[in-house]
Design a protein around this motif. Structure first.
Motif, PDB file in Angstrom:
ATOM      1  N   GLU A   1      21.101 -11.968   5.615  1.00 24.60           N
ATOM      2  CA  GLU A   1      21.633 -12.773   5.771  1.00 24.60           C
ATOM      3  C   GLU A   1      21.194 -13.942   4.173  1.00 24.60           C
ATOM      4  OE1 GLU A   1      24.990 -12.629   6.011  1.00 24.60           O
ATOM      5  OE2 GLU A   1      24.827 -10.717   7.290  1.00 24.60           O
ATOM      6  N   VAL A   2      19.780 -14.443   4.836  1.00 23.58           N
ATOM      7  CA  VAL A   2      19.410 -15.158   3.821  1.00 23.58           C
ATOM      8  C   VAL A   2      19.305 -15.066   2.591  1.00 23.58           C
ATOM      9  CG1 VAL A   2      17.381 -16.610   3.333  1.00 23.58           C
ATOM     10  CG2 VAL A   2      17.652 -16.456   5.563  1.00 23.58           C
ATOM     11  N   ASP A   3      18.719 -13.378   1.719  1.00 20.90           N
ATOM     12  CA  ASP A   3      19.212 -13.150   0.449  1.00 20.90           C
ATOM     13  C   ASP A   3      20.361 -13.083   0.073  1.00 20.90           C
ATOM     14  OD1 ASP A   3      18.054 -11.378  -1.753  1.00 20.90           O
ATOM     15  OD2 ASP A   3      18.844 -10.422  -1.104  1.00 20.90           O
ATOM     16  N   GLN A   4      21.498 -12.707   0.889  1.00 19.65           N
ATOM     17  CA  GLN A   4      22.853 -12.871   0.797  1.00 19.65           C
ATOM     18  C   GLN A   4      23.469 -14.255   0.284  1.00 19.65           C
ATOM     19  OE1 GLN A   4      25.176  -9.980  -0.066  1.00 19.65           O
ATOM     20  NE2 GLN A   4      22.937  -9.322  -0.184  1.00 19.65           N
ATOM     21  N   ALA A   5      22.130 -15.357   0.895  1.00 17.54           N
ATOM     22  CA  ALA A   5      22.843 -16.999   0.889  1.00 17.54           C
ATOM     23  C   ALA A   5      22.017 -17.476  -0.708  1.00 17.54           C
ATOM     24  CB  ALA A   5      22.178 -17.885   1.870  1.00 17.54           C
ATOM     25  N   GLY A   6      21.452 -16.892  -1.000  1.00 17.64           N
ATOM     26  CA  GLY A   6      20.630 -17.463  -1.975  1.00 17.64           C
ATOM     27  C   GLY A   6      19.578 -16.305  -2.820  1.00 17.64           C
ATOM     28  N   GLY A   7      19.995 -14.988  -2.786  1.00 17.60           N
ATOM     29  CA  GLY A   7      19.447 -14.103  -3.628  1.00 17.60           C
ATOM     30  C   GLY A   7      19.517 -13.890  -5.500  1.00 17.60           C
TER      31      GLY A   7
ATOM     32  N   ALA B   1      36.460  -7.005  -0.514  1.00 17.96           N
ATOM     33  CA  ALA B   1      37.468  -5.831   0.593  1.00 17.96           C
ATOM     34  C   ALA B   1      37.489  -4.829   0.621  1.00 17.96           C
ATOM     35  CB  ALA B   1      38.120  -6.981   0.520  1.00 17.96           C
ATOM     36  N   GLY B   2      36.408  -4.075   1.449  1.00 16.62           N
ATOM     37  CA  GLY B   2      37.024  -2.746   1.568  1.00 16.62           C
ATOM     38  C   GLY B   2      35.440  -1.389   1.298  1.00 16.62           C
ATOM     39  N   ASP B   3      35.274  -2.454   0.450  1.00 17.06           N
ATOM     40  CA  ASP B   3      33.511  -2.010  -0.069  1.00 17.06           C
ATOM     41  C   ASP B   3      32.419  -1.567   1.720  1.00 17.06           C
ATOM     42  OD1 ASP B   3      34.367  -2.213  -2.440  1.00 17.06           O
ATOM     43  OD2 ASP B   3      32.300  -3.069  -3.622  1.00 17.06           O
ATOM     44  N   PRO B   4      31.309  -0.905   1.379  1.00 21.55           N
ATOM     45  CA  PRO B   4      30.722  -0.510   2.497  1.00 21.55           C
ATOM     46  C   PRO B   4      29.632  -1.446   2.183  1.00 21.55           C
ATOM     47  CG  PRO B   4      29.953   0.702   0.754  1.00 21.55           C
ATOM     48  CD  PRO B   4      31.412   0.198   0.707  1.00 21.55           C
ATOM     49  N   ARG B   5      29.146  -1.945   3.049  1.00 18.32           N
ATOM     50  CA  ARG B   5      28.087  -3.329   4.330  1.00 18.32           C
ATOM     51  C   ARG B   5      26.904  -2.026   3.831  1.00 18.32           C
ATOM     52  NH1 ARG B   5      27.282  -6.718   7.407  1.00 18.32           N
ATOM     53  NH2 ARG B   5      25.415  -6.984   8.362  1.00 18.32           N
ATOM     54  N   PRO B   6      25.530  -3.076   3.117  1.00 15.20           N
ATOM     55  CA  PRO B   6      25.065  -2.142   3.240  1.00 15.20           C
ATOM     56  C   PRO B   6      23.767  -1.517   3.952  1.00 15.20           C
ATOM     57  CG  PRO B   6      24.481  -3.589   1.232  1.00 15.20           C
ATOM     58  CD  PRO B   6      26.106  -3.668   2.302  1.00 15.20           C
TER      59      PRO B   6
ATOM     60  N   ALA C   1       0.898  -0.763  -0.096  1.00 13.01           N
ATOM     61  CA  ALA C   1       0.042  -0.050   0.000  1.00 13.01           C
ATOM     62  C   ALA C   1       0.877   1.347   0.226  1.00 13.01           C
ATOM     63  CB  ALA C   1      -1.343  -0.469   1.247  1.00 13.01           C
ATOM     64  N   LEU C   2       0.539   2.440  -0.389  1.00  3.66           N
ATOM     65  CA  LEU C   2       1.081   3.067  -0.654  1.00  3.66           C
ATOM     66  C   LEU C   2       1.272   4.337   0.697  1.00  3.66           C
ATOM     67  CD1 LEU C   2       2.051   6.131  -2.330  1.00  3.66           C
ATOM     68  CD2 LEU C   2      -0.738   7.035  -1.983  1.00  3.66           C
ATOM     69  N   GLY C   3       2.697   4.621   1.129  1.00  2.57           N
ATOM     70  CA  GLY C   3       2.852   4.610   2.806  1.00  2.57           C
ATOM     71  C   GLY C   3       3.533   3.625   3.150  1.00  2.57           C
ATOM     72  N   THR C   4       3.965   2.475   2.536  1.00  4.65           N
ATOM     73  CA  THR C   4       3.839   1.198   3.059  1.00  4.65           C
ATOM     74  C   THR C   4       5.094   0.885   3.049  1.00  4.65           C
ATOM     75  OG1 THR C   4       2.796  -0.090   1.999  1.00  4.65           O
ATOM     76  CG2 THR C   4       2.011   0.964   3.739  1.00  4.65           C
ATOM     77  N   THR C   5       6.178  -0.151   3.563  1.00  2.53           N
ATOM     78  CA  THR C   5       7.321  -0.296   3.077  1.00  2.53           C
ATOM     79  C   THR C   5       7.400  -2.227   3.037  1.00  2.53           C
ATOM     80  OG1 THR C   5       8.528  -1.010   4.558  1.00  2.53           O
ATOM     81  CG2 THR C   5       8.720   1.746   4.287  1.00  2.53           C
ATOM     82  N   ILE C   6       8.143  -2.732   1.826  1.00  4.30           N
ATOM     83  CA  ILE C   6       8.517  -3.707   1.723  1.00  4.30           C
ATOM     84  C   ILE C   6       9.981  -4.449   2.837  1.00  4.30           C
ATOM     85  CG2 ILE C   6       8.928  -5.891   0.369  1.00  4.30           C
ATOM     86  CD1 ILE C   6       7.018  -4.710  -2.083  1.00  4.30           C
ATOM     87  N   PRO C   7       9.955  -4.885   4.028  1.00  5.59           N
ATOM     88  CA  PRO C   7      11.074  -5.170   4.277  1.00  5.59           C
ATOM     89  C   PRO C   7      12.018  -6.313   3.370  1.00  5.59           C
ATOM     90  CG  PRO C   7       9.044  -5.741   5.445  1.00  5.59           C
ATOM     91  CD  PRO C   7       8.597  -5.000   4.764  1.00  5.59           C
ATOM     92  N   ILE C   8      13.081  -6.145   3.366  1.00  8.55           N
ATOM     93  CA  ILE C   8      13.886  -7.009   3.088  1.00  8.55           C
ATOM     94  C   ILE C   8      14.014  -8.625   2.561  1.00  8.55           C
ATOM     95  CG2 ILE C   8      15.856  -6.205   4.529  1.00  8.55           C
ATOM     96  CD1 ILE C   8      17.003  -7.443   0.677  1.00  8.55           C
ATOM     97  N   ALA C   9      13.359  -8.485   4.008  1.00  6.28           N
ATOM     98  CA  ALA C   9      13.580 -10.286   4.909  1.00  6.28           C
ATOM     99  C   ALA C   9      12.484 -10.587   3.249  1.00  6.28           C
ATOM    100  CB  ALA C   9      13.654 -10.328   6.520  1.00  6.28           C
ATOM    101  N   SER C  10      11.592 -10.186   3.528  1.00  9.58           N
ATOM    102  CA  SER C  10      10.504 -10.503   2.775  1.00  9.58           C
ATOM    103  C   SER C  10      10.147  -9.472   1.036  1.00  9.58           C
ATOM    104  CB  SER C  10       8.763 -10.224   3.586  1.00  9.58           C
ATOM    105  OG  SER C  10       8.476  -8.639   3.909  1.00  9.58           O
TER     106      SER C  10
ATOM    107  N   VAL D   1      18.192  -9.204  -6.971  1.00 12.19           N
ATOM    108  CA  VAL D   1      16.824  -8.147  -6.752  1.00 12.19           C
ATOM    109  C   VAL D   1      15.679  -7.957  -5.982  1.00 12.19           C
ATOM    110  CG1 VAL D   1      14.399  -9.411  -7.831  1.00 12.19           C
ATOM    111  CG2 VAL D   1      17.137 -10.178  -9.012  1.00 12.19           C
ATOM    112  N   ALA D   2      16.009  -9.165  -4.546  1.00  9.63           N
ATOM    113  CA  ALA D   2      15.632  -8.557  -3.238  1.00  9.63           C
ATOM    114  C   ALA D   2      15.580  -7.057  -2.321  1.00  9.63           C
ATOM    115  CB  ALA D   2      15.826  -9.357  -2.375  1.00  9.63           C
ATOM    116  N   GLN D   3      16.838  -6.496  -2.702  1.00  6.27           N
ATOM    117  CA  GLN D   3      17.444  -5.414  -2.475  1.00  6.27           C
ATOM    118  C   GLN D   3      16.852  -4.301  -3.680  1.00  6.27           C
ATOM    119  OE1 GLN D   3      21.818  -5.906  -2.866  1.00  6.27           O
ATOM    120  NE2 GLN D   3      21.723  -6.227  -1.330  1.00  6.27           N
TER     121      GLN D   3
END
Length: 437
Positions: free
Chosen positions: A301-307, A289-294, A219-228, A344-346
């Motif tokens: 972590e789950v997205d990084q393991a299978g995204g 190495a040296g790149d910033p963490r988002p 819905a407008l004004g809401t967000t989609i959390p990265i985990a979902s 894609v999830a990001q």
């Protein structure tokens, strides 16, 4: 089972030993029974309707509605897939399992076979009513290659590794595979010219991308959390975001591409579902190495393991002269789809992070996906180094950019040991001469 694990579940529909009674489906390079992508098709002298690709046939969903789970039947009618995309993931899985059974179990053959149509006798359409189209820029090698051409000392701008870059494109000019592209006319300015000129693009290019179909929205004004965020992705397609590089160089500052991109985007018409691609999930490549963490809203972590997706992407060129001589298309590049800096999830989580409402049938482009070397570059701009190093073709022709009569063909295949190969089908278009200018 956790939600994160469930959305990547592998079940009997992915079993490589599963076969189909549909002739030619087993071992099909794109559409074995393990795939079952959705699309909108019209048979000869028939109206557009929802279907499923199986081998070289298309199953008419409305014609087998009585054999489908009642909760999904309303979403399988009509001439768009938006309602099917909007189904909760659990219902999409239920529908996939039922279709797999109908097309693999011989007991259903007599009832289902009359609902099959030869794909060659059908016309394919856009799979959904596309309310909005957003093109991202997550192919880091493309961003680096292009940046090097224009900013050798500073290829990537400072924000690139902190935020998924994107822009809102034109949804009205998206077309399915096979629809020709008319060479665009627009304003451009040569580096040594005193004034700009108006005329047909002389530096027409393709861009190799994946398209991402949004499922359930927010819905407008809401967000989609990265985990979902993965739960909001219905499926994928191939996407060629045609680009007029000469227009783009002149107009893109300060607001980005406009006429350089809005004349046409070509997509493959079959939607390969997120469920079909579950076995081909793989780890997102580690950041150097040296790149910033988002920031936390972009990190899971789950997205990084299978995204990421284990897909092999390929681009080929067929010129008019090659076509006339009966020659095969010439491969320009081949490389993995994992060459993306952001998942894609990001992309989805960031898109909605400010409260933007995504809707079923919205389309996202990944941006050009390139490999680190020329073998896997995703555009002619990169392959020819801005036109300075032309491609030599087998028949003696050369190309710096796409010429009239040229046809660009994209393909993608998912491969993994122990699983049946699945593909995305056709994404191709021939370029026609400019109409005006």
């Amino acid at each position: 089972m956790t939600d994160a694990a469930d959305r990547q579940a592998i079940d009997e529909t992915h079993d490589a030993r599963r076969t189909s009674w549909v002739p030619g489906a087993d071992g099909h390079p794109d559409f074995p029974v393990q795939n079952l992508p959705y699309g909108i098709f019209s048979p000869q002298d028939g109206a557009a309707r929802a279907g499923v690709a199986i081998g070289d046939q298309i199953l008419d969903l409305a014609a087998v509605a009585a054999m489908l789970p009642p909760d999904v039947v309303p979403a399988c009618g009509g001439n768009r897939l938006n309602a099917l995309f909007a189904l909760p993931r659990a219902l999409r899985v239920t529908l996939r399992r039922r279709l797999s059974d109908l097309l693999s179990d011989e007991q259903y053959r007599a009832a289902v076979e009359p609902a099959l149509h030869p794909a060659d006798d059908c016309e394919l359409h856009l799979p959904a009513m596309i309310g909005d189209y957003t093109d991202f820029y997550v192919g880091i090698h493309h961003a680096t290659n292009v940046g090097t051409l224009f900013r050798p000392d500073n290829p990537l701008l400072p924000n690139y590794k902190h935020v998924p870059i994107g822009y809102h494109g034109r949804a009205s000019s998206i077309r399915p595979s096979g629809v020709p592209v008319v060479r665009p006319v627009g304003q451009h300015k040569a580096p040594d010219a005193a004034e700009p000129a108006f005329g047909p693009s002389q530096r027409l290019d393709y861009e190799l991308e994946l398209g991402v179909w949004i499922g359930a929205g927010n819905a407008l004004g809401t967000t989609i959390p990265i985990a979902s965020a993965a739960d909001h992705i219905a499926g994928f397609c191939l996407l060629n975001d045609w680009s007029a590089r000469d227009f783009q160089a002149w107009e893109y500052q300060p607001l980005g591409p406009f006429l350089a991109k809005n004349f046409q985007t070509t997509i493959s018409p079959w939607v390969v579902t997120a469920e079909a691609l579950a076995p081909f999930r793989c780890a997102q490549p580690a950041r150097p190495a040296g790149d910033p963490r988002p920031l936390p809203y972009l990190w899971d972590e789950v997205d990084q393991a299978g995204g990421a997706l284990a897909l092999e992407l390929e681009v080929s060129l067929l010129t008019g002269a090659m076509r006339a001589a009966g020659l095969a298309p010439h491969r320009l590049s081949r490389g993995p789809a994992s060459n993306m800096y952001w998942t894609v999830a990001q992309m989805v989580a960031h898109h909605a992070s400010g409260g933007c409402n995504l809707n079923p049938g919205d389309l996202l482009g990944t941006g050009t996906i390139s490999a680190p070397d020329r073998e896997g570059f995703g555009s002619l701009l990169e392959i020819t180094r801005g036109g300075s190093d032309p491609v030599a073709l087998p028949n003696g022709e050369t190309r710096r950019f796409v010429e009239d009569g040229d046809e660009i063909l994209l393909s993608a295949r998912a491969r993994k040991d122990g699983y049946a190969q699945i593909g995305f089908g056709s994404c191709r278009a021939v370029v026609l001469p400019a109409v005006g200018g």
